[in-house]
Write a protein that holds these residues in place. Structure first.
Motif, short mmCIF file in Angstrom:
data_model
loop_
_atom_site.label_atom_id
_atom_site.label_comp_id
_atom_site.label_asym_id
_atom_site.label_seq_id
_atom_site.Cartn_x
_atom_site.Cartn_y
_atom_site.Cartn_z
N MET A 1 -4.92 1.37 -14.77
CA MET A 1 -5.89 2.14 -14.19
C MET A 1 -5.46 3.30 -13.53
SD MET A 1 -9.06 1.03 -11.73
CE MET A 1 -9.48 -0.40 -12.66
N LEU A 2 -5.95 4.41 -13.95
CA LEU A 2 -5.60 5.83 -13.40
C LEU A 2 -6.19 6.12 -12.32
CD1 LEU A 2 -5.79 8.04 -16.68
CD2 LEU A 2 -3.76 6.94 -15.61
N TYR A 3 -5.44 6.98 -11.18
CA TYR A 3 -6.19 7.58 -10.09
C TYR A 3 -7.39 8.35 -10.47
CZ TYR A 3 -6.74 9.64 -5.58
OH TYR A 3 -7.10 9.78 -4.63
N ASP A 4 -8.47 8.03 -9.73
CA ASP A 4 -9.49 9.18 -9.90
C ASP A 4 -9.83 9.67 -8.27
OD1 ASP A 4 -12.14 10.13 -10.12
OD2 ASP A 4 -12.75 8.62 -11.33
N ASP A 34 -13.65 -2.30 -2.15
CA ASP A 34 -13.83 -2.01 -3.49
C ASP A 34 -12.62 -2.36 -4.21
OD1 ASP A 34 -15.83 0.18 -4.98
OD2 ASP A 34 -13.76 0.03 -5.70
N PRO A 35 -12.33 -3.37 -4.90
CA PRO A 35 -11.42 -3.77 -5.68
C PRO A 35 -10.75 -2.56 -6.87
CG PRO A 35 -12.91 -5.42 -5.86
CD PRO A 35 -13.62 -4.35 -5.32
N LYS A 36 -11.86 -1.91 -7.30
CA LYS A 36 -11.21 -0.64 -8.10
C LYS A 36 -10.65 0.49 -7.47
CE LYS A 36 -13.40 2.68 -11.20
NZ LYS A 36 -14.62 3.05 -11.83
N GLY A 37 -11.36 0.68 -6.43
CA GLY A 37 -10.74 1.92 -5.40
C GLY A 37 -9.32 1.43 -4.88
N MET A 38 -9.24 0.04 -4.18
CA MET A 38 -7.81 -0.35 -3.71
C MET A 38 -6.86 -0.39 -4.77
SD MET A 38 -6.62 -1.70 -0.78
CE MET A 38 -5.58 -2.89 -0.50
N ARG A 39 -7.23 -0.80 -6.15
CA ARG A 39 -6.17 -0.82 -7.03
C ARG A 39 -5.70 0.54 -7.43
NH1 ARG A 39 -2.48 -3.52 -8.95
NH2 ARG A 39 -3.80 -5.45 -8.63
N MET A 40 -6.65 1.38 -7.43
CA MET A 40 -6.49 2.90 -7.84
C MET A 40 -5.55 3.43 -6.92
SD MET A 40 -9.88 4.88 -8.92
CE MET A 40 -10.46 4.43 -10.61
N VAL A 41 -5.61 3.32 -5.44
CA VAL A 41 -4.86 3.87 -4.35
C VAL A 41 -3.42 3.25 -4.34
CG1 VAL A 41 -4.66 3.77 -1.64
CG2 VAL A 41 -6.70 4.30 -2.91
N VAL A 42 -3.37 1.98 -4.78
CA VAL A 42 -2.01 1.18 -4.70
C VAL A 42 -1.18 1.47 -5.74
CG1 VAL A 42 -0.69 -0.76 -4.87
CG2 VAL A 42 -2.84 -0.71 -3.25
N PHE A 65 -0.84 -0.44 7.81
CA PHE A 65 -0.51 -1.67 7.41
C PHE A 65 -0.88 -2.09 6.00
CE2 PHE A 65 0.22 -3.21 11.97
CZ PHE A 65 1.32 -2.20 12.17
N LEU A 66 -2.35 -1.76 5.66
CA LEU A 66 -3.02 -2.46 4.78
C LEU A 66 -2.58 -2.25 3.29
CD1 LEU A 66 -6.71 -2.43 6.45
CD2 LEU A 66 -4.99 -4.58 6.18
N ILE A 67 -2.43 -0.72 3.17
CA ILE A 67 -2.01 -0.14 1.86
C ILE A 67 -0.47 -0.60 1.91
CG2 ILE A 67 -1.50 1.71 0.21
CD1 ILE A 67 -4.52 0.71 0.51
N ALA A 68 0.33 -0.42 2.90
CA ALA A 68 1.71 -0.16 2.77
C ALA A 68 2.25 -1.57 2.65
CB ALA A 68 2.52 0.40 4.19
N SER A 69 1.67 -2.49 3.02
CA SER A 69 1.99 -4.06 3.08
C SER A 69 2.13 -4.48 1.43
CB SER A 69 1.54 -4.87 3.75
OG SER A 69 0.08 -5.15 3.49
N TYR A 73 5.15 -5.11 -1.25
CA TYR A 73 5.30 -6.06 -2.06
C TYR A 73 5.68 -5.61 -3.34
CZ TYR A 73 3.67 -9.96 -4.75
OH TYR A 73 3.69 -11.05 -5.80
N GLU A 74 4.83 -4.63 -3.85
CA GLU A 74 4.74 -4.38 -5.37
C GLU A 74 6.22 -3.37 -5.61
OE1 GLU A 74 3.05 -4.45 -7.92
OE2 GLU A 74 1.42 -5.81 -6.79
#
Length: 180
Positions: A1-4, A34-42, A65-69, A73-74
């Motif tokens: 998914m591309l970043y928008d 928002d799963p779509k937004g979270m996926r785009m950001v990560v 912490f929430l994004i960086a963790s 992991y990724e």
């Protein structure tokens, strides 16, 4: 998914007069629901850093912490927590700093990073830069090199990102809010 950029910015809400009158707080918490937004950001960060030479990811209490963790992991990198004073067990080192609406103190655990580590420092937002400079100081005291500072939001009108870049540390933010 591309970043928008437009989609992610549509999830960030502005809360006026919080935490005190005159502050327009940029709230990223809707991204987490928002799963779509979270996926785009990560994914945007994973794609940026997948081939980098960073050895560690450091993140700042608490929204960082929430994004960086997830990013750690990724990317299969160790995660260093930079927390508000009194939140970490064991021996810590601390750094006080000023922020746009008061003063605070950050800590990291002694030995949380080794000499020569190549660190990506992550926070949710760059405002005046006070929090990030305090975190950078703590990491450098333990011998780390700050490869880049990353955030979801930059508020360039407050000057933090420019000050960080002037210290010869690159800055990356997914979106910026200028003049509003």
């Amino acid at each position: 998914m591309l970043y928008d950029d437009f989609y992610v910015k549509s999830l960030i809400r502005t809360v006026e007069d919080w935490p005190k009158p005159g502050i327009s707080f940029r709230d990223i918490t809707p991204i987490f629901s928002d799963p779509k937004g979270m996926r785009m950001v990560v994914d945007a960060y994973v794609h940026r850093y997948i081939d980098s030479d960073i050895s560690h990811i450091a993140c700042i209490d608490a929204r960082g912490f929430l994004i960086a963790s997830v990013l750690a992991y990724e990317l299969r990198k160790p995660l260093i927590l930079v927390r508000k004073k009194g939140k970490l067990p064991g021996k810590t080192i601390s750094q006080s700093y000023a922020l746009e609406y008061g003063e605070a103190e950050l800590e990291i655990q002694e030995g949380s990073v080794h000499e020569g580590a190549q660190v990506l420092l992550f926070d949710d937002l760059i405002a005046t830069g006070g929090t990030l400079f305090a975190a950078m100081s703590l990491l450098k005291q333990q011998g780390a090199n700050i490869k880049e500072v990353a955030a979801i939001i930059d508020l360039p009108d407050l000057g933090g990102s420019q000050k960080i870049q002037a210290s010869e540390t690159p800055v990356f933010a997914l979106c910026a809010y200028e003049g509003d």
